[in-house]
Design a protein around this motif. Structure first.
Motif, short mmCIF file in Angstrom:
data_model
loop_
_atom_site.label_atom_id
_atom_site.label_comp_id
_atom_site.label_asym_id
_atom_site.label_seq_id
_atom_site.Cartn_x
_atom_site.Cartn_y
_atom_site.Cartn_z
N THR A 43 -17.43 25.29 20.45
CA THR A 43 -18.16 24.17 19.40
C THR A 43 -17.69 24.34 18.00
N HIS A 77 -22.93 21.53 20.93
CA HIS A 77 -22.88 22.45 22.15
C HIS A 77 -22.99 21.57 23.63
N GLN A 80 -20.80 18.64 24.43
CA GLN A 80 -19.44 19.25 24.41
C GLN A 80 -19.35 20.19 25.84
N GLY A 86 -18.62 24.36 25.70
CA GLY A 86 -19.67 24.61 24.59
C GLY A 86 -19.30 25.65 23.94
#
Length: 276
Positions: A43, A77, A80, A86
């Motif tokens: 991230t 986070h 994704q 993440g």
């Protein structure tokens, strides 16, 4: 701890995990520069344009601004997580396993640093923290620690940062039991001989590389006066990092601090990795 130096297959890509200040940037740079594999991205660091503004369009300052940045990081986070796993510093919780591990079956590589040197590094560079950091190290390791939601630990507050580290290490240990295509590396081993250490996992570089490059500190924001290309072309930082890694041990801490840390970690898998 389960999975230490265990062979893994990166056929479905590799996700790197590890606490802040544990050498994940160093390892990520090695993997990207020298190995043919898909490395799932971390991230990104949240910049000013993504921070929610206060009334009047101003970006919050101080702890409010830090909390705003971290809230955006929490959101990214979880957005994704299914695609990339993440935030690399998060504990691998049930959601990580369900949304990322099960559908993608990636290799997971967990990098862990000696707790004594990690605590000293976190005191110097307390990334992603929401608490005041006292100048005194003894006070630092004894004060309460507030985690981020994306730390993935459940409880937001721990009695000390040591307890937070123990909880994250337990989450790593549980993942290595649950997901066989995962491995644990000690940062100290990696810093001393990266190519041989990665070879124990079954990872072979495109070509042999020098241990002096890339430089272990792949964090240009730590040394803003030095460009990334200068860090990579310098062999001295690599030697410095190897020397510091070789000196990592419980004797780094003052007696009272060492006893306190060991007491808090008495039942932690970290003691198996770094015996007294």
């Amino acid at each position: 701890m389960k999975g230490l130096n265990r062979k893994i297959s990166a056929a479905n890509g590799l996700k790197l995990l590890g606490e802040r200040n544990s050498g994940t940037n160093f390892l990520e740079t090695l993997l990207r520069d020298h190995y043919d594999l898909h490395l799932y991205p971390n991230t990104p660091i949240v910049g000013g344009k993504l921070i929610p503004t206060a009334p009047g369009g101003h970006i919050p300052e101080g702890i409010a601004g830090k909390a705003a940045r971290e809230a955006v990081g929490d959101h990214l986070h979880y957005v994704q997580l299914p695609e990339s796993g993440g935030w690399k510093h998060a504990a691998p919780d049930e959601r990580f396993y369900r949304e990322f591990i099960l559908p993608r079956d990636p290799a997971v590589l967990i990098l862990i640093r000696h707790p004594a040197s990690w605590l000293a590094s976190m005191h110097r560079n307390p990334f992603h923290r929401l608490v005041h950091i006292p100048d005194d190290f003894s006070r630092f390791i004894r004060q309460p620690w507030l985690t981020l939601p994306r730390d993935g630990l459940g409880p937001r507050q721990y009695d000390t940062i040591i307890d937070m580290l123990a909880a994250k290490a337990l989450a790593y240990d549980r993942l290595t039991i649950r997901h066989e295509n995962s491995a644990v590396l000690r940062y100290e081993d990696l810093a001393q001989d990266p190519q041989s250490t990665l070879a124990t996992l079954g990872l072979t570089p495109r070509a042999p590389f020098s241990s002096d490059r890339p430089a272990p500190d792949a964090r240009p924001f730590i040394q803003p006066r030095r460009r990334w290309w200068q860090l990579r072309r310098s062999a001295q930082p690599a030697r410095d990092y190897r020397a510091r890694a070789a000196q990592a041990g419980w004797n780094q801490l003052a007696d009272k601090d060492r006893d306190f840390v060991l007491e808090r970690l008495a039942d932690s898998p970290l003691i198996q990795l770094f015996p007294r």
